[in-house]
Design an enzyme around this catalytic site. Structure first.
Site, PDB file in Angstrom:
ATOM      1  CG  ASP A 160       6.347   3.379   7.177  1.00  0.00           C
ATOM      2  OD1 ASP A 160       6.409   3.840   7.486  1.00  0.00           O
ATOM      3  OD2 ASP A 160       6.152   2.399   7.282  1.00  0.00           O
ATOM      4  CG  ASP A 161       1.898   3.984   4.340  1.00  0.00           C
ATOM      5  OD1 ASP A 161       2.800   3.773   3.845  1.00  0.00           O
ATOM      6  OD2 ASP A 161       0.746   3.127   4.695  1.00  0.00           O
ATOM      7  CG  HIS A 178       3.618   2.971  -0.456  1.00  0.00           C
ATOM      8  ND1 HIS A 178       3.583   2.246  -0.441  1.00  0.00           N
ATOM      9  CD2 HIS A 178       3.514   3.592   1.190  1.00  0.00           C
ATOM     10  CE1 HIS A 178       3.289   1.636   0.935  1.00  0.00           C
ATOM     11  NE2 HIS A 178       3.972   2.617   1.466  1.00  0.00           N
ATOM     12  CG  HIS A 187       7.097   5.344   3.186  1.00  0.00           C
ATOM     13  ND1 HIS A 187       7.917   4.132   3.732  1.00  0.00           N
ATOM     14  CD2 HIS A 187       6.453   5.353   2.906  1.00  0.00           C
ATOM     15  CE1 HIS A 187       7.191   3.126   3.711  1.00  0.00           C
ATOM     16  NE2 HIS A 187       5.707   3.645   3.433  1.00  0.00           N
ATOM     17  CG  HIS A 227       0.396   2.177   9.179  1.00  0.00           C
ATOM     18  ND1 HIS A 227       0.626   0.977   9.803  1.00  0.00           N
ATOM     19  CD2 HIS A 227       1.646   1.467   7.809  1.00  0.00           C
ATOM     20  CE1 HIS A 227       1.725   0.560   8.753  1.00  0.00           C
ATOM     21  NE2 HIS A 227       1.756   1.219   7.982  1.00  0.00           N
TER      22      HIS A 227
END
Length: 742
Positions: free
Chosen positions: A110-111, A165, A161, A262
């Protein structure tokens, strides 16, 4: 007494509409030509603002929402979803979950992408021949498109995603749609694909879905998106240590799992160290690695015909048409913002240092100048008592000419007054003659412009010292006497007087009053001591006739003939000084339109004069001194710094709205405080009333912004090769015989 030099224009026939004069027609054409440049200046400022907003949006500073929902009810969420697998789809509008098969790992990250950590993750996956599914933040995709391109080419899978965010459960449907679509555009521009995979920020397992987030998943499911959750969480963002990350990411009893790591969002060195150990451990346990699409492919009926590669990346679709081109445009715009904003930030630091340095230099040198020139023992030499010639160029000055001439008639220093009527059509010359004042001569000429009128006045002057002023200006009785005393020093070729705003009772007049006292006269003290005075104001200046003739008189090559001749005098070896006690009261523009016209001419004319005398940079002697001392100061303080000074205001406003309001406000107030200190000291030196300083905060918010636009407009005019003609300002004559009081 009247001295005709050229035939006077024939007055228009009574009862007939007067045809526009040559100057009026030229002014009209010039105004028409300037409108596109004004628009271009505004567009440049708007473009800068848009670039900053885009950069802020990429960093979630614009429209950022830090709220994260917890503890909400899940009564509306189907139990089959809450207890189901980590992959949520809506075939035929029916919520369906899919679990990861036993002994299978779906590595999700993620991210990202992050320029530091994501490439290292990709290297590890390539080394171990393991695919990953990366849920990417759109703003990061737009900033690092090359990493995403490498990611997809390597055989990994990507999902949405959101763009900034944010917790979508707090957002409107329009915001949700925008977050998804903008991320898809970023993917299209970066890698030429779109995706059907989605993971919501701050999501975890399906049992964490609540009544607020469930409608988001339903809506996205109707649009064909597959929402992906997790089975096990490495909690690598907590930085618990490599062994803990590996332990927490390991599923129990051979179960399959969607595992969360991550590759961005913080310092991820522990993740980089843990990932190889985790892959080796799971392979040793007999696990295989796949993507979300790989799991979905396993659920397809036998004979569906998907190859292994198609199964691993079945969520990807080739971007075509408008989506592809809009995506590329987004990537290009972000690239511009990524380069521009850091450059602007660096420029802001430079401008800030230059502005503060200028204030410090002005204060130190202004104090030194005041103390030096006001010592009892200070003197230029023997008193100058001989008569001087005062030249008054006049074009349609019927409202002001009487007050101007009567103020000169009260001079305590002997003067002759030469009024050069530059083809006026309002009876200015007749008014001057009708006053019957002693020592006044009227010279008539066809309309040829102010420089020609001044040169004509110099030719008719009888004395060696000539004072030049504007037709809308009044002198105090002692003004001429103070103004000519520096000529006792034979090296002095010209003297700048202290021009003051007479019509200061209006708001716009008060703003200009502050500017004159602080910006112009404080500057002149500094330039005087540095021996590089750039401009003798047209409202009040004195010259040796010999010096004026030596440099060829007033030139019409530029729109700033006063700056032009001042620089020419420096280059010829003459000294130019400032006499603070010689005060003249002038009528400043009374409307924003007139002010814009005047300052545009001043700015553009100054640029023309600097360009005209650019060779002084490499000259030797006095010319070289001005070129290497005066010209850089003028360029820095009157062109470069003011052009970039709006950065301070734009960044301040940006910071107030999107970053830290209190800190930005305090910084702005600190700068304003420094300016107030400088202004207060300038007012003290000029013995002005401090009450006008109460208008300074508003001046910084409104008036100063207009001056920035004017300067940008002038730069655009110069860069585009535009020509600007002199434009006559409308006068009211309100300055009177002794303006400025109160």
């Amino acid at each position: 007494m009247t001295t005709p030099t050229t035939p006077s224009p024939t007055p228009p026939a009574r009862g007939r509409r007067r045809a526009p004069s040559r100057m009026e027609r030229a002014a009209g054409r010039a105004a028409a030509l300037q409108r596109p440049r004004v628009l271009l200046a505004l567009l440049l400022l708007l473009a800068l603002t848009c670039v900053m907003l885009l950069d802020g949006y990429l960093r979630a500073e614009v429209g950022g929402d830090q709220r994260v929902r917890t503890g909400a009810s899940a009564s509306d969420v189907p139990d089959a979803v809450l207890d189901g697998g980590p992959i949520l789809t809506f075939p035929g509008g029916q919520a369906t979950t899919v679990s990861v098969p036993d002994k299978t790992i779906v590595l999700t990250f993620d991210d990202g992408p992050d320029p530091t950590w994501t490439p290292q993750v990709l290297d590890i996956l390539e080394k171990y021949d393991v695919p990953g599914t990366f849920f990417l933040v759109g703003s990061m995709v737009a900033r690092h498109p090359g990493i995403v391109r490498d990611m997809v080419e390597q055989g990994n899978e990507v999902g949405v995603h959101t763009f900034t965010h944010v917790d979508l459960s707090y957002q409107s449907q329009a915001r949700v749609t925008r977050e998804i679509e903008q991320t898809q555009l970023a993917l299209a521009g970066a890698a030429g694909i779109t995706t059907t995979l989605f993971r919501a920020p701050y999501s975890s397992q399906t049992d964490a879905i609540d009544n607020y987030s469930w409608p988001v998943y339903e809506s996205l499911g109707e649009d064909g998106y597959t929402s992906v959750f997790i089975d096990t969480d490495s909690d690598d963002w907590k930085r618990p240590g490599v062994s803990k990350i590996v332990e927490w990411a390991t599923p129990e009893d051979g179960e399959g799992a969607s595992v969360l790591f991550h590759d961005a969002g913080g310092e991820r060195s522990q993740t980089i160290d843990a990932l190889p150990k985790y892959i080796e451990k799971m392979k040793a346990k007999g696990y295989t690695f796949t993507t979300v699409s790989g799991v979905m492919a396993d659920q397809q009926p036998a004979g569906a015909g998907l190859t292994d590669e198609q199964g691993l990346q079945a969520a990807h679709h080739e971007a075509t048409g408008a989506t592809l081109y809009e995506g590329k445009a987004l990537i290009a715009a972000v690239a511009v913002a990524e380069w521009t904003v850091p450059a602007l930030s660096a420029g802001l630091v430079i401008v800030g240092v230059a502005v503060m340095g200028r204030f410090a230099l002005m204060l130190v040198l202004a104090r030194r100048h005041h103390r030096q020139r006001n010592r009892r023992r200070f003197g230029w030499g023997p008193p100058v008592t001989g008569p001087v010639s005062v030249i008054v160029p006049a074009y349609n000055e019927k409202e002001c000419i009487e007050a101007t001439l009567r103020s000169l008639a009260r001079s305590t220093h002997p003067v002759e007054i030469v009024v050069v009527d530059d083809g006026s059509t309002d009876g200015t010359a007749d008014i001057a003659e009708s006053l019957g004042l002693p020592g006044v001569r009227v010279v008539r000429q066809a309309n040829a412009g102010k420089p020609a009128a001044l040169n004509n006045g110099v030719r008719h002057a009888r004395y060696d010292i000539v004072v030049m002023m504007d037709g809308d200006t009044v002198f105090e009785p002692d003004t001429v006497r103070h103004l000519v005393q520096p000529f006792a020093d034979p090296s002095v070729g010209a003297v700048a007087g202290n021009a003051k705003v007479g019509n200061r009772r209006t708001l716009i007049g008060a703003w200009q009053h502050i500017e004159y006292v602080m910006g112009f006269n404080l500057d002149r003290r500094m330039y005087d001591l540095l021996r590089c005075m750039p401009t003798i104001p047209g409202a009040i200046g004195a010259f040796r006739r010999e010096a004026v003739l030596q440099v060829g008189g007033m030139s019409d090559d530029t729109l700033a003939e006063d700056t032009d001749i001042t620089i020419a005098l420096h280059r010829a070896g003459w000294r130019v000084v400032y006499e603070e006690h010689a005060r003249a009261w002038t009528e400043a523009p009374g409307s924003l339109g007139q002010l814009w016209s005047q300052r545009h001419r001043w700015s553009y004319g100054t640029m023309q004069a600097l360009w005209k005398h650019r060779r002084s940079l490499t000259d030797k002697g006095p010319s070289g001194r001005f070129g290497r001392v005066g010209m850089p100061l003028v360029v820095l303080f009157q062109v470069v710094t003011p052009v970039f000074a709006p950065l301070i205001d734009v960044f301040t406003l940006y910071s107030m709205l999107f970053v830290d309001f209190r800190a930005a406000l305090l910084a702005w107030l600190a700068v304003l405080g420094v300016q107030l200190v400088c202004a207060a000291y300038a007012f003290r030196l000029d013995r002005e009333k401090y009450r006008y300083l109460l208008m300074m905060p508003l001046q910084q918010l409104a008036y100063r912004q207009m001056m920035y636009l004017v300067l940008i407009h002038s730069c655009v005019t110069a860069l585009t090769g535009g020509r600007l003609r002199w434009q006559k300002l409308k006068r009211t004559g309100e300055v009177g015989t002794r303006a400025g009081g109160g």
